[in-house]
Motif scaffolding. Sequence first.
Motif, mmCIF file in Angstrom:
data_model
loop_
_atom_site.group_PDB
_atom_site.id
_atom_site.type_symbol
_atom_site.label_atom_id
_atom_site.label_comp_id
_atom_site.label_asym_id
_atom_site.label_seq_id
_atom_site.Cartn_x
_atom_site.Cartn_y
_atom_site.Cartn_z
ATOM 1 N N ARG A 200 0.828 -1.211 0.000
ATOM 2 C CA ARG A 200 0.000 0.000 0.000
ATOM 3 C C ARG A 200 0.858 1.255 0.000
ATOM 4 N NH1 ARG A 200 -4.635 -1.732 4.475
ATOM 5 N NH2 ARG A 200 -5.710 -3.268 3.129
ATOM 6 N N ARG A 201 1.920 1.263 0.816
ATOM 7 C CA ARG A 201 2.816 2.425 0.811
ATOM 8 C C ARG A 201 3.480 2.594 -0.543
ATOM 9 N NH1 ARG A 201 4.151 0.451 6.092
ATOM 10 N NH2 ARG A 201 5.987 -0.611 5.226
ATOM 11 N N LYS A 202 3.854 1.482 -1.155
ATOM 12 C CA LYS A 202 4.472 1.549 -2.478
ATOM 13 C C LYS A 202 3.504 2.128 -3.497
ATOM 14 C CE LYS A 202 6.387 -1.443 -6.096
ATOM 15 N NZ LYS A 202 6.703 -2.849 -6.451
ATOM 16 N N ARG A 203 2.258 1.654 -3.470
ATOM 17 C CA ARG A 203 1.272 2.197 -4.407
ATOM 18 C C ARG A 203 1.016 3.669 -4.153
ATOM 19 N NH1 ARG A 203 -1.408 -2.902 -3.604
ATOM 20 N NH2 ARG A 203 -2.782 -1.936 -2.063
ATOM 21 N N GLU A 208 1.641 9.129 -5.943
ATOM 22 C CA GLU A 208 2.079 10.508 -5.708
ATOM 23 C C GLU A 208 3.064 10.956 -6.778
ATOM 24 O OE1 GLU A 208 4.097 13.186 -2.107
ATOM 25 O OE2 GLU A 208 3.784 11.020 -1.898
ATOM 26 N N SER A 209 4.031 10.101 -7.127
ATOM 27 C CA SER A 209 4.996 10.462 -8.173
ATOM 28 C C SER A 209 4.295 10.629 -9.518
ATOM 29 C CB SER A 209 6.080 9.392 -8.265
ATOM 30 O OG SER A 209 5.515 8.138 -8.638
ATOM 31 N N GLU A 210 3.338 9.763 -9.797
ATOM 32 C CA GLU A 210 2.601 9.915 -11.055
ATOM 33 C C GLU A 210 1.806 11.206 -11.076
ATOM 34 O OE1 GLU A 210 0.228 6.461 -11.519
ATOM 35 O OE2 GLU A 210 1.901 5.163 -12.153
ATOM 36 N N GLY A 211 1.246 11.577 -9.909
ATOM 37 C CA GLY A 211 0.537 12.858 -9.841
ATOM 38 C C GLY A 211 1.462 14.040 -10.084
ATOM 39 N N THR A 212 2.666 13.983 -9.469
ATOM 40 C CA THR A 212 3.641 15.055 -9.705
ATOM 41 C C THR A 212 4.049 15.123 -11.169
ATOM 42 O OG1 THR A 212 4.471 14.711 -7.445
ATOM 43 C CG2 THR A 212 5.855 15.972 -8.959
ATOM 44 N N ARG A 213 4.279 13.955 -11.762
ATOM 45 C CA ARG A 213 4.651 13.928 -13.178
ATOM 46 C C ARG A 213 3.535 14.487 -14.051
ATOM 47 N NH1 ARG A 213 5.237 8.300 -16.216
ATOM 48 N NH2 ARG A 213 2.994 8.502 -15.923
#
Length: 313
Positions: A200-203, A208-213
């Motif tokens: 879950r933390r990994k997802r 979050e990284s995909e949102g930033t990208r």
Amino acid sequence: SRSPSRSSSFLQRSQQLKHSAWLAPAPCRLNSGLPMNIGVLFVPQQEAWVVERMGKFHRILEPGLNFLIPLLDRIRYVQSLKEIVINVPEQSAVTLDNVTLQIDGVLYLRVMDPYKASYGVEDPEYAVTQLAQTTMRSELGKLSLDRVFRERESLNANIVDAINQASDCWGIRCLRYEIKDIHVPPRVKESMQMQVEAERRKRATVLESEGTRESAINVAEGQKQAQILASEAEKAEQINKAAGEANAMLVKARAKAEAIQLLAAALAQQHGSAAASLSVAEQYVSAFAKLAKDSNTLLLPANTGDVTNMVAQ
């Protein structure tokens, strides 16, 4: 020698044992009780009564009215043709990655052939239950712990197929098998929970990284579109400006051409040359009056004061 009373009591006891053995039900869970043969029998719906004549199989009574010969014919088995539910007891099984599980299930089966179900196996319920347990252990040994939870439906289907292949000679068909509960050891359960939390933390980190990208891409796309729109606006402005200047030059040229045409028409009239000479002389005098205002050095022709000669030139 034995007394007559003891002999009579022994004979009565032996007759009672023979009578009880004659009416005792077969050791089969699927039997619903053995009715007595009174000659005329009514068989209920969804039941099959197996009849023996003098200890040998005779026939199977169909639902409805049936006639038998008393004393010779005996109802040996009563098989229910309804769907039967059997609880498979909890048992331990070892997975492919050496994890011991406690697992139980529910078995749904139906008697398809009353003759085979009566004479093919001594205790159908016990046989099918043992077969389900051994098949379950065998199938679980082929899967890892993670696949046991993911492939639960395929595991049930494999158990049903294995049971049907073995129970075909028993006249019983397994309709479906459902795993009820799977119990894992406490330590394995804790490790599974930690693994789930890590996933879950990994997802969450990936999301979050995909949102930033996506945000950076959207900002870049916005800037790109803004620059494109600005360049297109500048281009349109330059085109409009050039078109305006060209139109202005055309208008000036047309006006100048019309002025020349009007001037030529005026010169062609009577005394036109004299009027033109007068206009040129006036312009000459006006320009001569402005000489030496901007600079001290002047180059003048020799006959500057002769206005008539200059106009004629």
